[in-house]
Design an enzyme around this catalytic site. Structure first.
Site, PDB file in Angstrom:
ATOM      1  N   THR A 107       0.876  -1.184   0.000  1.00 37.93           N
ATOM      2  CA  THR A 107       0.000   0.000   0.000  1.00 37.93           C
ATOM      3  C   THR A 107       0.908   1.227   0.000  1.00 37.93           C
ATOM      4  OG1 THR A 107      -0.160  -0.183   2.415  1.00 37.93           O
ATOM      5  CG2 THR A 107      -1.993  -1.075   1.138  1.00 37.93           C
ATOM      6  N   GLU A 167      -0.059  -6.521  10.636  1.00 39.07           N
ATOM      7  CA  GLU A 167       1.227  -7.190  10.803  1.00 39.07           C
ATOM      8  C   GLU A 167       2.198  -6.268  11.549  1.00 39.07           C
ATOM      9  OE1 GLU A 167       2.048 -10.441   9.928  1.00 39.07           O
ATOM     10  OE2 GLU A 167       3.407  -9.596  11.390  1.00 39.07           O
ATOM     11  N   CYS A 276       7.883   1.475   6.619  1.00 39.57           N
ATOM     12  CA  CYS A 276       6.656   1.592   7.426  1.00 39.57           C
ATOM     13  C   CYS A 276       6.494   2.941   8.116  1.00 39.57           C
ATOM     14  CB  CYS A 276       6.616   0.483   8.467  1.00 39.57           C
ATOM     15  SG  CYS A 276       6.391  -1.123   7.720  1.00 39.57           S
ATOM     16  N   LYS A 337      18.407   0.306   8.257  1.00 36.09           N
ATOM     17  CA  LYS A 337      18.820  -0.213   9.566  1.00 36.09           C
ATOM     18  C   LYS A 337      19.616  -1.488   9.320  1.00 36.09           C
ATOM     19  CE  LYS A 337      15.080  -3.218  10.981  1.00 36.09           C
ATOM     20  NZ  LYS A 337      14.075  -3.538  11.962  1.00 36.09           N
TER      21      LYS A 337
HETATM   22  C1  UDX Z   1       8.617  -1.179  11.968  1.00 36.22           C
HETATM   23  C2  UDX Z   1       7.807  -1.688  13.160  1.00 36.22           C
HETATM   24  O1  UDX Z   1       8.695  -1.868  14.276  1.00 36.22           O
HETATM   25  C3  UDX Z   1       7.104  -2.997  12.810  1.00 36.22           C
HETATM   26  O2  UDX Z   1       6.313  -3.407  13.900  1.00 36.22           O
HETATM   27  C4  UDX Z   1       6.233  -2.747  11.581  1.00 36.22           C
HETATM   28  O3  UDX Z   1       5.592  -3.935  11.186  1.00 36.22           O
HETATM   29  C5  UDX Z   1       7.065  -2.203  10.428  1.00 36.22           C
HETATM   30  O4  UDX Z   1       7.746  -1.008  10.852  1.00 36.22           O
HETATM   31  P1  UDX Z   1      10.938  -1.764  10.801  1.00 36.22           P
HETATM   32  O5  UDX Z   1      10.637  -0.617   9.892  1.00 36.22           O
HETATM   33  O6  UDX Z   1      11.425  -3.036  10.228  1.00 36.22           O
HETATM   34  O7  UDX Z   1       9.629  -2.118  11.667  1.00 36.22           O
HETATM   35  O8  UDX Z   1      12.071  -1.280  11.811  1.00 36.22           O
HETATM   36  P2  UDX Z   1      12.220  -0.796  13.329  1.00 36.22           P
HETATM   37  O9  UDX Z   1      13.214  -1.657  13.982  1.00 36.22           O
HETATM   38  O10 UDX Z   1      10.925  -0.630  13.997  1.00 36.22           O
HETATM   39  O11 UDX Z   1      12.894   0.627  13.102  1.00 36.22           O
HETATM   40  C6  UDX Z   1      12.240   1.638  12.340  1.00 36.22           C
HETATM   41  C7  UDX Z   1      13.148   2.823  12.197  1.00 36.22           C
HETATM   42  O12 UDX Z   1      13.316   3.499  13.418  1.00 36.22           O
HETATM   43  C8  UDX Z   1      14.556   2.505  11.708  1.00 36.22           C
HETATM   44  O13 UDX Z   1      14.927   3.478  10.769  1.00 36.22           O
HETATM   45  C9  UDX Z   1      15.411   2.591  12.943  1.00 36.22           C
HETATM   46  O14 UDX Z   1      16.734   2.942  12.669  1.00 36.22           O
HETATM   47  C10 UDX Z   1      14.695   3.692  13.702  1.00 36.22           C
HETATM   48  N1  UDX Z   1      14.888   3.624  15.154  1.00 36.22           N
HETATM   49  C11 UDX Z   1      14.390   2.567  15.852  1.00 36.22           C
HETATM   50  C12 UDX Z   1      15.537   4.654  15.818  1.00 36.22           C
HETATM   51  O15 UDX Z   1      15.990   5.630  15.181  1.00 36.22           O
HETATM   52  N2  UDX Z   1      15.658   4.595  17.170  1.00 36.22           N
HETATM   53  C13 UDX Z   1      15.179   3.565  17.896  1.00 36.22           C
HETATM   54  O16 UDX Z   1      15.311   3.596  19.121  1.00 36.22           O
HETATM   55  C14 UDX Z   1      14.522   2.514  17.222  1.00 36.22           C
END
Ligand code: UDX
Length: 452
Positions: A107, A167, A276, A337
């Site tokens: 989406t 999800e 996301c 990440k």
């Molecule tokens: C996220 C949600 O956690 C997940 O539940 C959803 O389904 C999809 O989106 P994801 O995008 O894979 O997952 O990564 P996540 O580990 O949540 O980190 C998202 C972003 O936030 C990354 O860019 C990460 O670097 C950043 N982040 C995360 C920070 O800058 N600081 C933090 O403390 C945690």
């Protein structure tokens, strides 16, 4: 089908009998669809995975994963080999005899920040044409609050119950997130359909929240937006830490020990990227606007996130005396990440382009993301070897916290750079050790550590 469940979220740690009623058809082999299909097959289900994109389909049929996700390649090859997962481009064949259809198509964001539902509609149209009456359709794709309810009005006529099952997988830890979820959320007005979907996840030791579809959609957006708010909050605090002399990591530890706050997602750094958070925060803001509401906190989270990247570039510039013209910058990390090759909304792209606009020439490295980064970074020298990347650099800039970078032989790095300057965008390197090697070390929300 039977009467609707009682409205309102009901949390119950139930374990169902696992009778999901026939095969499971998963539509869309992106992160969510592929991981869900592989894990359900690994749990003993008969799963058909539908993918229409030919390159992706070809790879999957050979048991190869088109995305980098730890552990996925091995598991995928295993379930394809054992015949528990069949990957096909033929939706009609995949739907034959399926008890549940999980729709996990993309989406993507529209120009104005909404969610583009075209792929969801196409999948539902195909299901209407080919699914047998009574087949339960469940949407796993992230769709704005109110969408399932409006789609359901068409499907009820077709005798196909529609359920929303959001999800929460994270890239890089998707397999363990699937098998150990914090909760399973199922929103639907048809109790039997809800139970059919719940049975797919009944073997997991997790509370199942049964609610209405719009609340299920809102849980997903609320969770992602709240986590994004936490990140932007600590990043704004990190700036104030720099101005006042506080240390943001100590502050986050101290705040996080309060169970009402929690330490998770208080990692100051370069802000959030990925497929996301940036998209979902904007889409929730878009939904609010549609209903005449302004969500100030979401707007602030987006703005702070953009600022954090700009501030970081200014920090790199300042660490090199205020001018980047003809400077060589080595960037460690490209993916949004660690643990993934996903470049969507990766801070590295904005940061590198900005550094180049200011006159720097940039070399960058990443353990897995170079193939996906190359089309986005035409002017950047992308090299596989981190030591090659840092050679003759005026500054080494850490953008993605891959453990490989902290584990570099920094004595060797010190010997090959032109100037000993490190700017750590994720606060993961040992600043004191680097200073002892002669580096000037700067990070986010903490004091600079300079060599003696
Ligand atoms: C996220 C949600 O956690 C997940 O539940 C959803 O389904 C999809 O989106 P994801 O995008 O894979 O997952 O990564 P996540 O580990 O949540 O980190 C998202 C972003 O936030 C990354 O860019 C990460 O670097 C950043 N982040 C995360 C920070 O800058 N600081 C933090 O403390 C945690």
């Amino acid at each position: 089908m039977t009467a609707a469940p009682r409205p309102g979220p009901v949390s119950s740690p139930i374990m169902l009998d696992g009778s999901a009623g026939g095969a499971v058809c998963v539509v869309g082999a992106g992160y969510v669809g592929l991981v869900t299909a592989v894990c359900l097959a690994d749990n003993g289900r008969d799963v058909r995975l539908v993918e229409v994109e030919p390159t992706r389909l070809g790879m999957l049929q050979q048991g190869r994963s088109p995305i980098h996700e730890p552990g996925l390649d091995r598991l995928l090859a295993g379930v394809v080999d054992q015949g528990r997962l069949r990957v096909t481009g033929d939706m009609a064949a995949a739907l034959r005899g399926a008890g549940v259809v999980l729709i996990a198509v993309g989406t993507p964001p529209t120009e104005d920040g909404g969610a583009d539902l075209a792929q969801v509609r196409t999948a539902l149209d195909a299901a209407i044409r080919h699914a047998e009456p009574g087949t339960v359709l469940a949407i796993k794709s992230t769709i704005p609050p109110g969408t399932t309810a409006s789609l359901n009005r068409t499907l009820v006529r077709e005798r196909l119950p529609l359920v929303m099952c959001p999800e929460f997988l994270r890239e890089g830890s998707a397999l363990s997130d699937f098998n150990r979820p914090a909760r399973v959320v199922i929103g639907g007005d048809d109790a039997e359909a809800v139970e059919r979907v719940a049975a797919l996840f009944g073997h997991l030791d997790a509370p199942i929240i049964r609610t209405d579809p719009t609340s299920a959609e809102m849980i997903k957006y609320g969770t992602n937006s709240f986590l994004a708010l936490k990140i932007s909050f600590i990043n704004e605090i990190s700036h104030l830490c720099e101005l006042t002399g506080a240390d943001v990591d100590a502050v986050a530890d101290g705040m996080g020990l309060d169970p009402r706050v929690g330490r998770a997602f208080l990692g100051a750094g370069l802000g959030f990227g990925g497929s996301c958070f940036p998209k979902d925060v904007r889409a929730l803001d878009h939904t609010a606007s549609y209903h005449g509401q302004t969500m100030w906190m979401l707007k602030a989270a987006i703005e702070v996130n953009a600022q954090q990247r700009r501030r970081f570039v200014a920090k790199v510039r300042d660490s090199l005396g205020g001018n980047l013209q003809d400077c060589r910058i080595a960037v460690l990390g490209l993916s949004f990440k660690p643990g993934t090759d996903d470049m969507r909304q990766a801070p590295a792209v904005d940061i590198i382009r900005h550094l180049e606009d200011l006159g720097a020439s940039v070399s960058a490295t990443d353990p897995v993301a170079i193939p996906k980064a190359a089309p986005l970074l035409g002017a950047t020298r992308l090299v596989e070897d981190a030591y090659e990347c840092v050679r003759d650099a005026d500054a080494v800039v850490l953008v993605t916290e891959w453990p490989e970078f902290a584990a570099l032989d920094w004595v060797r790095v010190a010997a090959s750079v032109r100037r000993r300057v490190v700017v750590d965008g994720r606060n993961v390197l040992d600043g004191h050790a680097l200073a002892a090697m002669g580096f000037a070390y700067r990070s986010v929300g903490r004091r600079a550590i300079l060599p003696d």
